[in-house]
Design a protein around this motif. Structure first.
Motif, PDB file in Angstrom:
ATOM      1  N   THR A   1       1.059  -1.142   0.085  1.00 50.44           N
ATOM      2  CA  THR A   1       0.075   0.072  -0.097  1.00 50.44           C
ATOM      3  C   THR A   1       0.909   1.318   0.013  1.00 50.44           C
ATOM      4  O   THR A   1       1.723   1.434   1.083  1.00 50.44           O
ATOM      5  N   ALA A   2       0.890   2.288  -0.947  1.00 49.64           N
ATOM      6  CA  ALA A   2       1.525   3.464  -0.908  1.00 49.64           C
ATOM      7  C   ALA A   2       0.766   4.471  -0.956  1.00 49.64           C
ATOM      8  O   ALA A   2      -0.739   4.476  -1.149  1.00 49.64           O
ATOM      9  N   VAL A   3       1.295   5.699  -0.407  1.00 50.14           N
ATOM     10  CA  VAL A   3       0.380   6.757  -0.302  1.00 50.14           C
ATOM     11  C   VAL A   3       1.217   8.135  -0.796  1.00 50.14           C
ATOM     12  O   VAL A   3       2.410   8.065  -0.610  1.00 50.14           O
ATOM     13  N   VAL A   4       0.708   9.076  -1.375  1.00 46.85           N
ATOM     14  CA  VAL A   4       1.162  10.287  -1.632  1.00 46.85           C
ATOM     15  C   VAL A   4       0.416  11.651  -1.119  1.00 46.85           C
ATOM     16  O   VAL A   4      -0.802  11.447  -0.981  1.00 46.85           O
ATOM     17  N   SER A   5       1.106  12.571  -0.973  1.00 50.15           N
ATOM     18  CA  SER A   5       0.479  14.070  -0.780  1.00 50.15           C
ATOM     19  C   SER A   5       0.260  14.551  -1.904  1.00 50.15           C
ATOM     20  O   SER A   5       0.371  14.198  -3.295  1.00 50.15           O
ATOM     21  N   PRO A   6      -0.889  15.417  -2.340  1.00 50.74           N
ATOM     22  CA  PRO A   6      -1.429  15.940  -3.423  1.00 50.74           C
ATOM     23  C   PRO A   6      -0.148  16.467  -4.297  1.00 50.74           C
ATOM     24  O   PRO A   6      -0.162  16.444  -5.346  1.00 50.74           O
ATOM     25  N   ALA A   7       0.949  17.108  -3.493  1.00 49.33           N
ATOM     26  CA  ALA A   7       1.900  17.604  -4.407  1.00 49.33           C
ATOM     27  C   ALA A   7       2.490  16.603  -5.216  1.00 49.33           C
ATOM     28  O   ALA A   7       3.255  16.826  -6.112  1.00 49.33           O
ATOM     29  N   LEU A   8       2.388  15.435  -4.963  1.00 49.38           N
ATOM     30  CA  LEU A   8       2.986  14.067  -5.902  1.00 49.38           C
ATOM     31  C   LEU A   8       1.819  13.352  -6.470  1.00 49.38           C
ATOM     32  O   LEU A   8       2.187  12.322  -6.815  1.00 49.38           O
ATOM     33  N   ALA A   9       0.607  14.063  -6.757  1.00 54.84           N
ATOM     34  CA  ALA A   9      -0.406  13.258  -7.396  1.00 54.84           C
ATOM     35  C   ALA A   9      -0.099  12.898  -8.666  1.00 54.84           C
ATOM     36  O   ALA A   9      -0.582  11.882  -9.096  1.00 54.84           O
ATOM     37  N   GLY A  10       0.910  13.346  -9.336  1.00 56.98           N
ATOM     38  CA  GLY A  10       1.196  12.754 -10.674  1.00 56.98           C
ATOM     39  C   GLY A  10       1.885  11.407 -10.623  1.00 56.98           C
ATOM     40  O   GLY A  10       2.550  10.751 -11.658  1.00 56.98           O
ATOM     41  N   VAL A  11       2.346  10.944  -9.363  1.00 55.88           N
ATOM     42  CA  VAL A  11       3.187   9.815  -9.270  1.00 55.88           C
ATOM     43  C   VAL A  11       2.156   8.508  -9.662  1.00 55.88           C
ATOM     44  O   VAL A  11       1.178   8.404  -8.897  1.00 55.88           O
ATOM     45  N   THR A  12       2.636   7.647 -10.334  1.00 61.39           N
ATOM     46  CA  THR A  12       1.883   6.435 -10.772  1.00 61.39           C
ATOM     47  C   THR A  12       2.722   5.285 -10.497  1.00 61.39           C
ATOM     48  O   THR A  12       3.954   5.341 -10.810  1.00 61.39           O
ATOM     49  N   ALA A  13       2.147   3.989 -10.223  1.00 63.05           N
ATOM     50  CA  ALA A  13       2.950   2.980 -10.054  1.00 63.05           C
ATOM     51  C   ALA A  13       1.898   1.735 -10.124  1.00 63.05           C
ATOM     52  O   ALA A  13       0.708   1.921  -9.966  1.00 63.05           O
ATOM     53  N   THR A  14       2.421   0.528 -10.170  1.00 61.90           N
ATOM     54  CA  THR A  14       1.840  -0.614 -10.351  1.00 61.90           C
ATOM     55  C   THR A  14       2.017  -1.566  -9.251  1.00 61.90           C
ATOM     56  O   THR A  14       1.540  -2.738  -9.089  1.00 61.90           O
ATOM     57  N   ASP A  15       3.010  -1.214  -8.686  1.00 64.90           N
ATOM     58  CA  ASP A  15       3.760  -2.194  -7.577  1.00 64.90           C
ATOM     59  C   ASP A  15       4.768  -1.404  -6.839  1.00 64.90           C
ATOM     60  O   ASP A  15       5.051  -0.383  -7.144  1.00 64.90           O
ATOM     61  N   ALA A  16       5.343  -2.132  -5.715  1.00 70.88           N
ATOM     62  CA  ALA A  16       6.045  -1.289  -4.768  1.00 70.88           C
ATOM     63  C   ALA A  16       7.408  -0.765  -5.325  1.00 70.88           C
ATOM     64  O   ALA A  16       7.771   0.369  -5.128  1.00 70.88           O
ATOM     65  N   ALA A  17       8.145  -1.642  -6.310  1.00 71.22           N
ATOM     66  CA  ALA A  17       9.263  -1.236  -6.993  1.00 71.22           C
ATOM     67  C   ALA A  17       9.090   0.134  -7.603  1.00 71.22           C
ATOM     68  O   ALA A  17       9.829   0.887  -7.824  1.00 71.22           O
ATOM     69  N   SER A  18       8.002  -0.013  -8.521  1.00 70.90           N
ATOM     70  CA  SER A  18       7.797   1.088  -9.582  1.00 70.90           C
ATOM     71  C   SER A  18       7.252   2.226  -8.692  1.00 70.90           C
ATOM     72  O   SER A  18       7.648   3.557  -9.168  1.00 70.90           O
ATOM     73  N   PHE A  19       6.737   1.955  -7.528  1.00 70.16           N
ATOM     74  CA  PHE A  19       6.475   3.270  -6.680  1.00 70.16           C
ATOM     75  C   PHE A  19       7.626   3.983  -6.178  1.00 70.16           C
ATOM     76  O   PHE A  19       7.853   5.121  -6.173  1.00 70.16           O
ATOM     77  N   ARG A  20       8.734   3.016  -5.720  1.00 75.08           N
ATOM     78  CA  ARG A  20       9.957   3.654  -5.177  1.00 75.08           C
ATOM     79  C   ARG A  20      10.668   4.350  -6.322  1.00 75.08           C
ATOM     80  O   ARG A  20      11.221   5.428  -6.165  1.00 75.08           O
ATOM     81  N   ALA A  21      10.564   3.913  -7.348  1.00 77.16           N
ATOM     82  CA  ALA A  21      11.329   4.555  -8.526  1.00 77.16           C
ATOM     83  C   ALA A  21      10.461   5.826  -8.922  1.00 77.16           C
ATOM     84  O   ALA A  21      11.350   6.838  -9.292  1.00 77.16           O
ATOM     85  N   ALA A  22       9.273   5.705  -9.259  1.00 76.92           N
ATOM     86  CA  ALA A  22       8.539   7.057  -9.388  1.00 76.92           C
ATOM     87  C   ALA A  22       8.619   8.249  -8.589  1.00 76.92           C
ATOM     88  O   ALA A  22       8.754   9.303  -8.680  1.00 76.92           O
ATOM     89  N   SER A  23       8.715   7.768  -7.299  1.00 79.92           N
ATOM     90  CA  SER A  23       8.718   8.777  -6.003  1.00 79.92           C
ATOM     91  C   SER A  23      10.147   9.393  -6.165  1.00 79.92           C
ATOM     92  O   SER A  23      10.434  10.576  -5.784  1.00 79.92           O
ATOM     93  N   ALA A  24      11.067   8.732  -6.098  1.00 74.09           N
ATOM     94  CA  ALA A  24      12.522   9.072  -6.376  1.00 74.09           C
ATOM     95  C   ALA A  24      12.605  10.009  -7.383  1.00 74.09           C
ATOM     96  O   ALA A  24      13.357  11.095  -7.310  1.00 74.09           O
ATOM     97  N   GLU A  25      12.080   9.901  -8.654  1.00 78.63           N
ATOM     98  CA  GLU A  25      12.109  10.636  -9.684  1.00 78.63           C
ATOM     99  C   GLU A  25      11.456  12.031  -9.515  1.00 78.63           C
ATOM    100  O   GLU A  25      11.838  12.976  -9.760  1.00 78.63           O
TER     101      GLU A  25
END
Length: 227
Positions: free
Chosen positions: A49-73
């Motif tokens: 389960t992942a969560v973001v603030s509105p400032a990162l609303a553009g982050v998309t992911a399909t699993d934990a690994a892609s969420f880590r990568a998208a958040s870092a970017e």
């Protein structure tokens, strides 16, 4: 099953009922503070389960690994995961014996200073046990403090985060387990829920948590403090 205090905390953080049953979910929470603008919780059953603030609303992911990568970017690299433990709901903390185990106070300042002097800087940093924390329990061998555990309320909730440290010369005797159990009993008596966190590669700490009656809830990854 963890206590309702635990579930309520994570529900508040992720703005959703704790997600269970496998798979991945991404939610948004407008109440997240800056240092938690992105988080990931991987439950013991593997659910992500992942969560973001509105400032990162553009982050998309399909699993934990892609969420880590998208958040870092997006400028929110996640911290190394903490393994989070809680007591089993049916655990009943009893009086712990075997050493002189008791609550510590400011009157134990000299004994605690000697205890710190006998520990390595790395152990002190990792354990984060402090005499001025909200609740502190220690085990004595004669007049020598050989193990101490302390806790403090976490995030202004009814969770109390704890740490424990045993002098190297007294390890392997089960002292830490009894001290952690004694501290957990004190935490519960004050109306809080004990929380035991450690790094996922700290095998000794993980084993201690299990012996002390704690169960793995999951791994938690907030934003790294240097982001």
């Amino acid at each position: 099953m963890p206590a309702s205090i635990v579930e309520e905390f994570w529900r508040t953080q992720f703005a959703t009922e704790p997600y269970r049953g496998g798979g991945f979910a991404l939610t948004a929470n407008p109440t997240l503070e800056e240092d938690r603008r992105a988080m990931l919780l991987v439950a013991a059953d593997g659910t992500e389960t992942a969560v973001v603030s509105p400032a990162l609303a553009g982050v998309t992911a399909t699993d934990a690994a892609s969420f880590r990568a998208a958040s870092a970017e997006a400028g929110a690299r996640l911290h190394d995961p903490d393994l989070v433990h809680y007591l089993a709901a049916d655990d009943r903390i009893g009086e712990e014996t075997g050493h002189d185990i008791r609550l510590l106070t400011s009157a134990d300042e000299d004994a605690f200073a000697a205890f710190e002097a006998g520990a390595s800087e790395q152990d002190l940093d990792d354990a984060y046990v402090e005499l001025d924390h909200w609740a502190v329990v220690g085990a004595f061998d004669g007049d020598e403090l050989v193990c101490a555990a302390s806790a403090y309320p976490w995030d202004d909730t009814q969770l109390a985060d704890l740490g424990v440290l045993t002098l190297e010369s007294h390890r392997g005797r089960g002292i830490a387990r009894r001290v952690v159990r004694a501290l957990a009993g004190e935490i519960i008596a004050r109306g809080y829920e004990p929380q035991y966190r450690c790094q996922v590669d700290n095998a000794a700490s993980i084993a201690l948590a299990r012996r002390a009656g704690f169960e793995v809830y999951g791994t938690w990854e907030p934003v790294s403090p240097d982001q």
